[in-house]
Scaffold this active site. Structure first.
Site, short mmCIF file in Angstrom:
data_model
loop_
_atom_site.label_atom_id
_atom_site.label_comp_id
_atom_site.label_asym_id
_atom_site.label_seq_id
_atom_site.Cartn_x
_atom_site.Cartn_y
_atom_site.Cartn_z
N SER A 183 0.83 -1.19 0.00
CA SER A 183 0.00 0.00 0.00
C SER A 183 0.87 1.24 0.00
CB SER A 183 -0.89 0.01 1.24
OG SER A 183 -0.09 0.30 2.37
N LYS A 184 0.20 2.36 -0.21
CA LYS A 184 0.90 3.64 -0.21
C LYS A 184 1.60 3.86 1.14
CE LYS A 184 -0.11 8.47 -0.95
NZ LYS A 184 -1.11 9.39 -0.49
#
Ligand code: GLU
Length: 498
Positions: free
Chosen positions: A262-263
């Site tokens: 994920s970011k």
């Protein structure tokens, strides 16, 4: 394959392209090029609520930077345009209608409030509300109402959606190139909305219709779309169209622990997860990665060549790529390994190209030096660098005299008799005419033996005063590059300062 291979990358412009999306694009590109086919970019922007300004331009710029441009797409019209779904919206309704006429889909008038009520009601009983064969006749739709009632509702302008009528009690077999056969019981499927009350198709309908009209032969996309495969396969059947072949790519997993990348993992670990900078998030390009390195490590994220080879040019990837060698299980993202790829690709770059990149940083620092000189510096230090941004730290002493000396090294190398010895070194260096590395080395070494000195008394302190630290490539190479006068001046300064 007799038919021309056509694949598409079909992002929704809801934000920047994540590194996983870029990998999907890359695998599509590799497959297309391997088979002499077309790589299409289709922008799936039917959901206006999630539309993000600038996202489409970003996606296109990212593909171009990565060196995997599309053959057809927005701005590159081919025979199958337009390539933005928002510009095709008038064509989808007829297809939804066609399915209604064939009895494969139906109008549903249930209001969002009613559906929400059913959802809540089920939830309170620990169940999930699914709109399908088991309850569709109890709901408000063209299967439960008479033709006249349906007409009346439509004529009165009531909102409706068109739902797919999932078959009852059928066992179907789905095919995926990577995963093989997948068996599904249609009773678990819900009657997905194909056409919305706002006059727009849902993803499922638009995606199928466009893949068909654009003559897509292979759908290569992320694993998150695997749950839609049953519906998509049934939709092809319902239309009586031949379905493309499907390949669902494995997820990209976090560097450590469970779950997909994920970011936040990038933020925590200090590595990019977008190809280009987007708002506050630094991209691979801006972090100093070469596109060749990014493409190289992405290719090996979920695919393996079946050999030990790790470094691939794009052409070599095209040559070696097959969907059959894509893994089923998630691919762990390894930021260290990505840096290693960049280090490898940096070594392949010419000194001239690297010097050119480094020169702009030097200019910013107010250092004006001949390109020739920068090239020589780059050539002597690049082996230790993973990024051009590492160059300065590895080579500052080529451009300026040390402003301080490493404390620990001073303690260890700078003895009581060192200033005297360094003074003698100066006197000796002054006699040298040819200040070329091998020559200085030979003469200095001979001189050291003649003086009855040890190398340890001369060489480490000499490095310390020239470099300011014990690091760096071969000392005589450094001296040759900075020159006789500068070498002598640095020794003098150190005698004064230390
Ligand atoms: N628009 C979908 C996405 O955002 C496309 C999925 C597919 O390739 O079918 O990923």
């Amino acid at each position: 394959m007799s038919q021309k291979v056509r694949v598409r990358f079909a992002p929704s412009p809801t934000g920047p392209l994540h590194i996983g999306g870029l990998r999907t694009a890359l695998f599509n590109y590799l497959f297309a090029k391997k088979h002499g086919g077309d790589f299409v970019l289709r922008v799936e922007d039917t959901d206006q609520n999630r539309f993000v300004d600038g996202a489409e331009d970003y996606i296109i710029a990212a593909l171009n930077w990565s060196g995997i441009p599309f053959d057809e797409g927005p701005g590159k019209e081919g025979d199958f345009g337009p390539y933005r779904q928002s510009e095709r919206k008038q064509l989808y309704q007829a297809y939804a209608q066609e399915l209604v006429e064939k009895g494969k889909a139906y109008y549903a008038f249930d209001t969002p409030e009613i559906l929400e009520h059913h959802r809540k009601d089920h939830e309170s009983k620990g169940k999930t509300f699914i709109y399908n064969w088991h309850n569709r006749l109890k709901l408000t739709n063209s299967l439960s109402l008479s033709n006249e009632e349906v007409r009346a509702k439509i004529d009165a302008g009531e909102d409706y959606v068109i739902r797919f009528r999932s078959p009852e009690n059928e066992k179907i077999v789905l095919n995926d190139i990577i995963r093989g056969e997948i068996h599904i019981d249609t009773n678990v499927l819900d009657d997905k909305v194909l056409f919305k009350s706002d006059g727009m198709p849902t993803y499922h309908l638009a995606n199928i219709v466009d893949d068909h009209l654009m003559q897509i032969t292979h759908v290569i996309r992320g694993e998150e779309w695997l749950p839609s495969l049953a519906l998509h396969t049934l939709l092809y059947d319902a239309f009586g169209w031949e379905a493309p072949a499907f390949a669902h790519l494995p997820l990209i997993m976090k560097p450590v622990g469970k779950g997909k990348l994920s970011k936040r993992d990038g933020e925590k670990g200090g590595f990019p997860i977008f190809p280009l900078t987007w708002n506050q998030s630094q991209g691979y390009r801006e972090a100093g990665f070469f596109p060749e390195a990014v493409v190289n490590f992405l290719a090996l994220l979920g695919w393996n060549p079946g050999t030990e080879q790790e470094i691939f040019t794009l052409d070599e990837l095209i040559e070696s790529f097959t969907l059959e060698r894509v893994n089923k299980s998630g691919a762990r993202f390894d930021p260290e390994k990505n840096n290693w790829y960049n280090q490898q690709w940096l070594q392949k770059k010419s000194d001239a190209e690297l010097a050119h990149l480094f020169a702009s940083e030097l200019t910013q620092k107010g250092i004006a030096t001949e390109t020739d000189y920068i090239e020589k510096v780059v050539s002597s230090i690049k082996e230790r660098a993973s990024f051009v941004t590492d160059f300065w730290e590895l080579s500052d002493y080529f451009f300026q005299a040390p402003s301080s000396y490493n404390d620990k090294a001073v303690k260890k190398q700078w003895k009581e008799d060192t200033p005297e010895i360094m003074q003698q070194v100066i006197t000796f260096l002054e006699t040298l005419e040819d200040f070329e590395s091998a020559n200085i080395e030979e003469l200095v070494k001979t001189w050291i033996s003649e003086q009855g000195l040890s190398f340890g008394k001369v060489m480490p302190p000499l490095r310390l005063v020239i470099v300011g630290d014990m690091k760096g490539p071969h000392l005589f190479d450094i001296m040759e590059l900075i020159g006789k006068n500068e070498s002598i001046s640095r020794i003098k300064t150190a005698i004064d300062k230390l």
